[in-house]
Motif scaffolding. Sequence first.
Motif, PDB file in Angstrom:
ATOM      1  N   ALA A 169       0.831  -1.211   0.000  1.00  0.00           N
ATOM      2  CA  ALA A 169       0.000   0.000   0.000  1.00  0.00           C
ATOM      3  C   ALA A 169       0.859   1.252   0.000  1.00  0.00           C
ATOM      4  CB  ALA A 169      -0.931  -0.011   1.206  1.00  0.00           C
ATOM      5  N   GLU A 170       1.964   1.236   0.786  1.00  0.00           N
ATOM      6  CA  GLU A 170       2.800   2.442   0.855  1.00  0.00           C
ATOM      7  C   GLU A 170       3.511   2.697  -0.472  1.00  0.00           C
ATOM      8  OE1 GLU A 170       5.126  -0.913   2.976  1.00  0.00           O
ATOM      9  OE2 GLU A 170       3.052  -0.175   2.846  1.00  0.00           O
ATOM     10  N   GLN A 171       3.779   1.644  -1.257  1.00  0.00           N
ATOM     11  CA  GLN A 171       4.383   1.857  -2.569  1.00  0.00           C
ATOM     12  C   GLN A 171       3.392   2.496  -3.533  1.00  0.00           C
ATOM     13  OE1 GLN A 171       5.749  -2.341  -2.889  1.00  0.00           O
ATOM     14  NE2 GLN A 171       7.762  -1.494  -3.402  1.00  0.00           N
ATOM     15  N   VAL A 172       2.145   2.093  -3.442  1.00  0.00           N
ATOM     16  CA  VAL A 172       1.114   2.707  -4.291  1.00  0.00           C
ATOM     17  C   VAL A 172       0.921   4.164  -3.900  1.00  0.00           C
ATOM     18  CG1 VAL A 172      -1.292   2.616  -5.029  1.00  0.00           C
ATOM     19  CG2 VAL A 172      -0.042   0.496  -4.631  1.00  0.00           C
ATOM     20  N   GLU A 173       0.863   4.445  -2.601  1.00  0.00           N
ATOM     21  CA  GLU A 173       0.735   5.826  -2.138  1.00  0.00           C
ATOM     22  C   GLU A 173       1.911   6.664  -2.633  1.00  0.00           C
ATOM     23  OE1 GLU A 173      -0.328   6.480   2.045  1.00  0.00           O
ATOM     24  OE2 GLU A 173      -0.744   4.347   2.166  1.00  0.00           O
ATOM     25  N   ALA A 174       3.119   6.110  -2.529  1.00  0.00           N
ATOM     26  CA  ALA A 174       4.311   6.835  -2.975  1.00  0.00           C
ATOM     27  C   ALA A 174       4.258   7.078  -4.481  1.00  0.00           C
ATOM     28  CB  ALA A 174       5.570   6.052  -2.606  1.00  0.00           C
ATOM     29  N   TRP A 175       3.798   6.084  -5.239  1.00  0.00           N
ATOM     30  CA  TRP A 175       3.689   6.249  -6.686  1.00  0.00           C
ATOM     31  C   TRP A 175       2.732   7.393  -7.033  1.00  0.00           C
ATOM     32  CZ3 TRP A 175       4.644   6.518 -11.518  1.00  0.00           C
ATOM     33  CH2 TRP A 175       3.609   6.633 -12.447  1.00  0.00           C
ATOM     34  N   MET A 176       1.578   7.442  -6.384  1.00  0.00           N
ATOM     35  CA  MET A 176       0.605   8.493  -6.691  1.00  0.00           C
ATOM     36  C   MET A 176       1.191   9.874  -6.409  1.00  0.00           C
ATOM     37  SD  MET A 176      -3.096   6.986  -5.535  1.00  0.00           S
ATOM     38  CE  MET A 176      -2.625   6.835  -3.813  1.00  0.00           C
ATOM     39  N   GLU A 177       1.870  10.013  -5.263  1.00  0.00           N
ATOM     40  CA  GLU A 177       2.450  11.316  -4.925  1.00  0.00           C
ATOM     41  C   GLU A 177       3.570  11.676  -5.894  1.00  0.00           C
ATOM     42  OE1 GLU A 177       4.598  13.682  -1.211  1.00  0.00           O
ATOM     43  OE2 GLU A 177       3.590  11.765  -0.830  1.00  0.00           O
ATOM     44  N   LEU A 178       4.416  10.689  -6.242  1.00  0.00           N
ATOM     45  CA  LEU A 178       5.501  10.965  -7.184  1.00  0.00           C
ATOM     46  C   LEU A 178       4.943  11.352  -8.554  1.00  0.00           C
ATOM     47  CD1 LEU A 178       8.843   9.151  -7.593  1.00  0.00           C
ATOM     48  CD2 LEU A 178       7.366   9.358  -9.603  1.00  0.00           C
ATOM     49  N   ALA A 179       3.897  10.661  -8.995  1.00  0.00           N
ATOM     50  CA  ALA A 179       3.299  10.975 -10.298  1.00  0.00           C
ATOM     51  C   ALA A 179       2.750  12.393 -10.305  1.00  0.00           C
ATOM     52  CB  ALA A 179       2.198   9.971 -10.621  1.00  0.00           C
ATOM     53  N   GLU A 180       2.075  12.782  -9.230  1.00  0.00           N
ATOM     54  CA  GLU A 180       1.586  14.157  -9.132  1.00  0.00           C
ATOM     55  C   GLU A 180       2.739  15.151  -9.162  1.00  0.00           C
ATOM     56  OE1 GLU A 180      -2.101  15.034  -6.580  1.00  0.00           O
ATOM     57  OE2 GLU A 180      -1.194  13.304  -5.569  1.00  0.00           O
ATOM     58  N   LEU A 181       3.794  14.842  -8.415  1.00  0.00           N
ATOM     59  CA  LEU A 181       4.939  15.745  -8.335  1.00  0.00           C
ATOM     60  C   LEU A 181       5.608  15.893  -9.695  1.00  0.00           C
ATOM     61  CD1 LEU A 181       6.769  17.436  -6.525  1.00  0.00           C
ATOM     62  CD2 LEU A 181       8.017  15.358  -5.933  1.00  0.00           C
ATOM     63  N   SER A 182       5.690  14.805 -10.445  1.00  0.00           N
ATOM     64  CA  SER A 182       6.344  14.860 -11.747  1.00  0.00           C
ATOM     65  C   SER A 182       5.593  15.733 -12.748  1.00  0.00           C
ATOM     66  CB  SER A 182       6.509  13.450 -12.317  1.00  0.00           C
ATOM     67  OG  SER A 182       5.264  12.922 -12.752  1.00  0.00           O
ATOM     68  N   GLN A 183       4.327  15.998 -12.477  1.00  0.00           N
ATOM     69  CA  GLN A 183       3.529  16.845 -13.370  1.00  0.00           C
ATOM     70  C   GLN A 183       3.527  18.309 -12.952  1.00  0.00           C
ATOM     71  OE1 GLN A 183       2.358  15.128 -16.210  1.00  0.00           O
ATOM     72  NE2 GLN A 183       3.718  13.720 -15.103  1.00  0.00           N
ATOM     73  N   ASP A 184       4.180  18.638 -11.854  1.00  0.00           N
ATOM     74  CA  ASP A 184       4.254  20.018 -11.362  1.00  0.00           C
ATOM     75  C   ASP A 184       5.168  20.818 -12.289  1.00  0.00           C
ATOM     76  OD1 ASP A 184       4.923  22.410 -10.083  1.00  0.00           O
ATOM     77  OD2 ASP A 184       4.947  21.514  -8.092  1.00  0.00           O
ATOM     78  N   PRO A 185       4.659  21.824 -13.013  1.00  0.00           N
ATOM     79  CA  PRO A 185       5.503  22.568 -13.968  1.00  0.00           C
ATOM     80  C   PRO A 185       6.712  23.221 -13.313  1.00  0.00           C
ATOM     81  CG  PRO A 185       3.172  23.052 -14.325  1.00  0.00           C
ATOM     82  CD  PRO A 185       3.254  22.282 -13.042  1.00  0.00           C
ATOM     83  N   ASP A 186       6.541  23.747 -12.110  1.00  0.00           N
ATOM     84  CA  ASP A 186       7.651  24.419 -11.443  1.00  0.00           C
ATOM     85  C   ASP A 186       8.732  23.419 -11.048  1.00  0.00           C
ATOM     86  OD1 ASP A 186       8.762  26.890 -10.384  1.00  0.00           O
ATOM     87  OD2 ASP A 186       8.445  26.016  -8.399  1.00  0.00           O
ATOM     88  N   PHE A 187       8.316  22.253 -10.565  1.00  0.00           N
ATOM     89  CA  PHE A 187       9.292  21.220 -10.218  1.00  0.00           C
ATOM     90  C   PHE A 187      10.010  20.725 -11.470  1.00  0.00           C
ATOM     91  CE2 PHE A 187      10.161  16.598  -9.545  1.00  0.00           C
ATOM     92  CZ  PHE A 187      11.200  16.760  -8.653  1.00  0.00           C
ATOM     93  N   ARG A 188       9.293  20.520 -12.551  1.00  0.00           N
ATOM     94  CA  ARG A 188       9.911  20.085 -13.803  1.00  0.00           C
ATOM     95  C   ARG A 188      10.948  21.107 -14.274  1.00  0.00           C
ATOM     96  NH1 ARG A 188       5.900  16.351 -16.704  1.00  0.00           N
ATOM     97  NH2 ARG A 188       6.680  17.125 -18.685  1.00  0.00           N
ATOM     98  N   ALA A 189      10.607  22.386 -14.140  1.00  0.00           N
ATOM     99  CA  ALA A 189      11.558  23.432 -14.551  1.00  0.00           C
ATOM    100  C   ALA A 189      12.803  23.406 -13.672  1.00  0.00           C
ATOM    101  CB  ALA A 189      10.884  24.801 -14.480  1.00  0.00           C
ATOM    102  N   GLY A 190      12.624  23.144 -12.378  1.00  0.00           N
ATOM    103  CA  GLY A 190      13.764  23.076 -11.479  1.00  0.00           C
ATOM    104  C   GLY A 190      14.687  21.911 -11.801  1.00  0.00           C
ATOM    105  N   VAL A 191      14.110  20.751 -12.115  1.00  0.00           N
ATOM    106  CA  VAL A 191      14.926  19.588 -12.486  1.00  0.00           C
ATOM    107  C   VAL A 191      15.675  19.883 -13.788  1.00  0.00           C
ATOM    108  CG1 VAL A 191      14.870  17.153 -13.131  1.00  0.00           C
ATOM    109  CG2 VAL A 191      13.402  17.980 -11.286  1.00  0.00           C
ATOM    110  N   ARG A 192      15.021  20.559 -14.704  1.00  0.00           N
ATOM    111  CA  ARG A 192      15.687  20.927 -15.956  1.00  0.00           C
ATOM    112  C   ARG A 192      16.860  21.871 -15.687  1.00  0.00           C
ATOM    113  NH1 ARG A 192      16.360  19.327 -21.295  1.00  0.00           N
ATOM    114  NH2 ARG A 192      17.214  21.094 -22.434  1.00  0.00           N
TER     115      ARG A 192
END
Length: 319
Positions: A169-192
Amino acid sequence: MDGDTLYSIGDLARRTGLTVKAIRFYSDRGIVPPTDRSPAGYRLYGIDAVARLDLVRTLRELGVGLPTIRKVVDREISLPEVATAHAEALATQIRTLRLRRAVLTAVAKRGSTPEEMDLMHKLAKLSEDERRRLIDDFLDTAFDGLDADTGFAGIRRSMTPELPDNPEAEQVEAWMELAELSQDPDFRAGVRRMAEQHAAERAQGDTTVLRRDSAAMVRDQAGPALAAGVDPASPQADPVVAAVTAQYAHVFGCPDDADLRRRLLARLETANDPRRERYLRLLAVINGWPAPESLAPVLDWFTRALRARTPPKSRGNCR
């Protein structure tokens, strides 16, 4: 009971522990057909009815449907075939229940809105291919177009989540949060920005096989000062800042001047984005890796120390 004797529904009920109503139900559907009828028209059954009823009860308790049970007792399909198919169906149900549990747990923890809950549910239900495409899109945004010789293939692999076939269950929860985070435009710009900074540093002078990480430099030099309680604004922090900037200048062949310090400050502020650390922690949960070391305290300390010693405006030779 013996092989030549016929028995009534009442006899079967006493022998099997099933109700007369249940036996009549299975009999009406042809699963346990009567062998004969009495002169008064009552159904009579042979000894094989007991074995059939025991099998029927076991399969029903395992959730097998009546049409399939009838095929099993009539030997139209084998019991191992049914067991295999049913085990696969149960595995799918278990995965579905885990996903639902993870979504509900996340909603309860985060106080999500209905819109957020709907998004989490959709993310949780993505297929393996859909998950891969979502992460590939995020990593493409970060690394596409940059020099392939700068080690980005390895970095990209190290940032790729691999949700197991039967996640906890905790892996699924982590996946959902990571997927949301990966779609954050500001976070994507920071990683770039981090990727571009790394590519520029490699082009500037860090051409060794072993990547020199500015955050690791800070950890090694500033960690002891942080642990000793040194104030980053105090004179005791001067040698720590000098040691890091000197090492950074040596790696990239630049003067240890205000311009270099400004660039290092920008690099560390980008690296110290709490969302980056959160991504790495979620990644470790999903992939079953050890939790990564938190560099936030030492980066916080050093950026304060460096900022206090960096002039607001300067021009130098290192860009």
